[in-house]
Design an enzyme around this catalytic site. Structure first.
Site, PDB file in Angstrom:
ATOM      1  CB  SER A 144      -0.960   0.201   1.223  1.00  0.00           C
ATOM      2  OG  SER A 144      -1.549   1.214   1.421  1.00  0.00           O
ATOM      3  CE1 TYR A 158      -4.611  -2.313   4.867  1.00  0.00           C
ATOM      4  CE2 TYR A 158      -3.028  -0.309   4.368  1.00  0.00           C
ATOM      5  CZ  TYR A 158      -3.970  -1.222   4.019  1.00  0.00           C
ATOM      6  OH  TYR A 158      -4.377  -1.392   2.656  1.00  0.00           O
TER       7      TYR A 158
HETATM    8  N1  LIG Z   1      -8.922  -0.700  -1.752  1.00  0.00           N
HETATM    9  C1  LIG Z   1      -7.618   0.084  -1.641  1.00  0.00           C
HETATM   10  O1  LIG Z   1      -8.011   1.425  -1.797  1.00  0.00           O
HETATM   11  C2  LIG Z   1      -6.510  -0.392  -1.357  1.00  0.00           C
HETATM   12  C3  LIG Z   1      -5.497   0.480  -1.112  1.00  0.00           C
HETATM   13  C4  LIG Z   1      -4.087  -0.259  -1.074  1.00  0.00           C
HETATM   14  C5  LIG Z   1      -4.016  -1.520  -0.800  1.00  0.00           C
HETATM   15  N2  LIG Z   1      -5.146  -2.229  -0.714  1.00  0.00           N
HETATM   16  C6  LIG Z   1      -4.813  -3.526  -0.553  1.00  0.00           C
HETATM   17  O2  LIG Z   1      -5.254  -4.521  -1.670  1.00  0.00           O
HETATM   18  C7  LIG Z   1      -5.833  -5.739  -1.146  1.00  0.00           C
HETATM   19  C8  LIG Z   1      -7.405  -5.724  -1.737  1.00  0.00           C
HETATM   20  O3  LIG Z   1      -8.016  -4.808  -1.179  1.00  0.00           O
HETATM   21  P1  LIG Z   1      -9.630  -4.824  -1.559  1.00  0.00           P
HETATM   22  O4  LIG Z   1      -9.583  -3.176  -1.601  1.00  0.00           O
HETATM   23  O5  LIG Z   1      -9.879  -5.611  -2.754  1.00  0.00           O
HETATM   24  O6  LIG Z   1     -10.477  -5.455  -0.309  1.00  0.00           O
HETATM   25  P2  LIG Z   1     -11.841  -5.834  -0.287  1.00  0.00           P
HETATM   26  O7  LIG Z   1     -12.306  -5.758   1.335  1.00  0.00           O
HETATM   27  O8  LIG Z   1     -12.726  -5.146  -1.104  1.00  0.00           O
HETATM   28  O9  LIG Z   1     -11.597  -7.493  -0.498  1.00  0.00           O
HETATM   29  C9  LIG Z   1     -10.950  -8.300   0.282  1.00  0.00           C
HETATM   30  C10 LIG Z   1     -11.487  -9.675   0.111  1.00  0.00           C
HETATM   31  O10 LIG Z   1     -10.622 -10.396   0.984  1.00  0.00           O
HETATM   32  C11 LIG Z   1     -11.448 -11.390   1.860  1.00  0.00           C
HETATM   33  N3  LIG Z   1     -10.737 -11.463   3.205  1.00  0.00           N
HETATM   34  C12 LIG Z   1     -10.741 -10.481   4.168  1.00  0.00           C
HETATM   35  N4  LIG Z   1     -10.156 -11.317   5.253  1.00  0.00           N
HETATM   36  C13 LIG Z   1      -9.767 -12.446   4.850  1.00  0.00           C
HETATM   37  C14 LIG Z   1      -9.188 -13.507   5.628  1.00  0.00           C
HETATM   38  N5  LIG Z   1      -8.756 -13.638   7.013  1.00  0.00           N
HETATM   39  N6  LIG Z   1      -8.910 -14.616   5.066  1.00  0.00           N
HETATM   40  C15 LIG Z   1      -9.282 -14.673   3.664  1.00  0.00           C
HETATM   41  N7  LIG Z   1      -9.797 -13.779   3.018  1.00  0.00           N
HETATM   42  C16 LIG Z   1     -10.218 -12.555   3.478  1.00  0.00           C
HETATM   43  C17 LIG Z   1     -12.741 -10.575   1.794  1.00  0.00           C
HETATM   44  O11 LIG Z   1     -13.764 -11.647   2.022  1.00  0.00           O
HETATM   45  C18 LIG Z   1     -12.766 -10.010   0.531  1.00  0.00           C
HETATM   46  O12 LIG Z   1     -13.330 -10.828  -0.461  1.00  0.00           O
HETATM   47  C19 LIG Z   1      -5.748  -5.645   0.510  1.00  0.00           C
HETATM   48  O13 LIG Z   1      -4.531  -6.109   0.802  1.00  0.00           O
HETATM   49  C20 LIG Z   1      -5.521  -3.947   0.842  1.00  0.00           C
HETATM   50  O14 LIG Z   1      -5.045  -3.988   1.912  1.00  0.00           O
HETATM   51  C21 LIG Z   1      -6.350  -1.610  -0.981  1.00  0.00           C
END
Ligand SMILES: NC(=O)c1ccc[n+]([C@@H]2O[C@H](COP(=O)([O-])OP(=O)(O)OC[C@H]3O[C@@H](n4cnc5c(N)ncnc54)[C@H](O)[C@@H]3O)[C@@H](O)[C@H]2O)c1
Length: 253
Positions: A144, A158
């Site tokens: 991130s 985080y």
């Molecule tokens: N969305 C953003 O703005 C953003 C920015 C930077 C980094 N990220 C990173 O990108 C990645 C994906 O984020 P996203 O926005 O698609 O998230 P999201 O919350 O939309 O989807 C996350 C998925 O992970 C699953 N999940 C959660 N906890 C879990 C666990 N313990 N075991 C297995 N599955 C689990 C959830 O059920 C969901 O399907 C993450 O690592 C997040 O930190 C996201």
């Protein structure tokens, strides 16, 4: 068909950018092991892949639990016979419970660490032996921009987990390079996924996020999945141990 013949394990593939990557990887010829804690979400991703003619299997489990990760990977390999790509995408961003160190409880700190950092450790632990057996592969971690520039509103667990993931990425890249295994990390900025949905609902807040990004908009999940596809495919055959920032220019300011 840039992933023809490959098998990919993607964690958190039930929603957001994990689902987007699962659909894209399948479209490019990969057979996908859809890992998620939510069976409803994971099965829906599998349905969407199969509707488009792709191949996928759902593996339910919590990435923070060692036996779950082992079972998820073993189930997928049993079905598809091999493993080439490990995509550590699952993560949680809990702005209400993960705050400054002075406000965060130990159980909340530990849970964020378990999902965001220990998960990739378990995936690497159980996945790498299969990658070695396949003659090599690609590990993709999701970091991130917060790990690079910090958050304006503190989310210390985080941010620490994502920072540590950079170090783990480099260590795995060096350790397993001679097995033809590459390991890289992507640092997204803000992406329009269910994770961010509660914080993007307020139009004023959304506008202030957009104004802070040089490209002037929040990323579509496909824009991160495309970077992951590059790292998963042989197009990036000489890229390892590195970080790709996909943040619309946020960190360049
Ligand atoms: N969305 C953003 O703005 C953003 C920015 C930077 C980094 N990220 C990173 O990108 C990645 C994906 O984020 P996203 O926005 O698609 O998230 P999201 O919350 O939309 O989807 C996350 C998925 O992970 C699953 N999940 C959660 N906890 C879990 C666990 N313990 N075991 C297995 N599955 C689990 C959830 O059920 C969901 O399907 C993450 O690592 C997040 O930190 C996201």
């Amino acid at each position: 068909m840039r992933l023809k013949g490959k098998v990919a394990f993607i964690t958190g593939a039930g929603m957001g950018q994990g689902r987007e990557a699962a659909i894209l990887f399948a479209r490019e010829g990969a057979r996908v092991i859809v890992g998620d804690i939510s069976s409803k979400a994971g099965l829906e991703t599998v349905r969407r892949i199969e509707r488009r003619g792709g191949k996928a299997i759902f593996a339910e489990g919590d990435v923070g639990v060692e036996r779950d990760v082992k079972r998820m990977i073993d189930t997928g390999v049993k079905k598809f016979g091999a493993l080439h790509i490990l995509y550590n995408n699952a993560g949680v961003l809990w702005k209400d419970r993960d705050r400054s160190v002075t406000e965060t409880t130990e159980p909340n700190w530990d849970r964020v660490m378990a999902i965001n950092l220990k998960g990739p450790f378990f995936v690497a632990k159980f996945g790498i032996p299969y990658l070695i057996r396949s003659g090599g592969g690609s590990i993709i971690n999701i970091g991130s921009v917060s790990a690079l520039c910090g958050f304006t509103v503190a989310q210390d667990a985080y941010t620490s987990a994502k920072g540590a993931l950079i170090s783990l990425t480099k260590s795995l890249a060096i350790q397993f390079a001679r097995h033809n295994i590459r390991c890289n990390i992507i640092h997204p900025g803000i992406i329009a996924t269910p994770m961010q949905a509660p914080y993007l609902k307020d139009p004023k807040r959304r506008k202030s996020f957009e104004d802070s990004i040089p490209l002037g908009r929040i990323a579509h999940p496909r824009e991160i999945a495309n970077v992951a596809l590059f790292l998963a495919s042989d197009d990036s055959s000489y890229v390892t141990g590195t970080e790709i920032i996909a943040d619309g220019g946020f960190c360049a300011q």
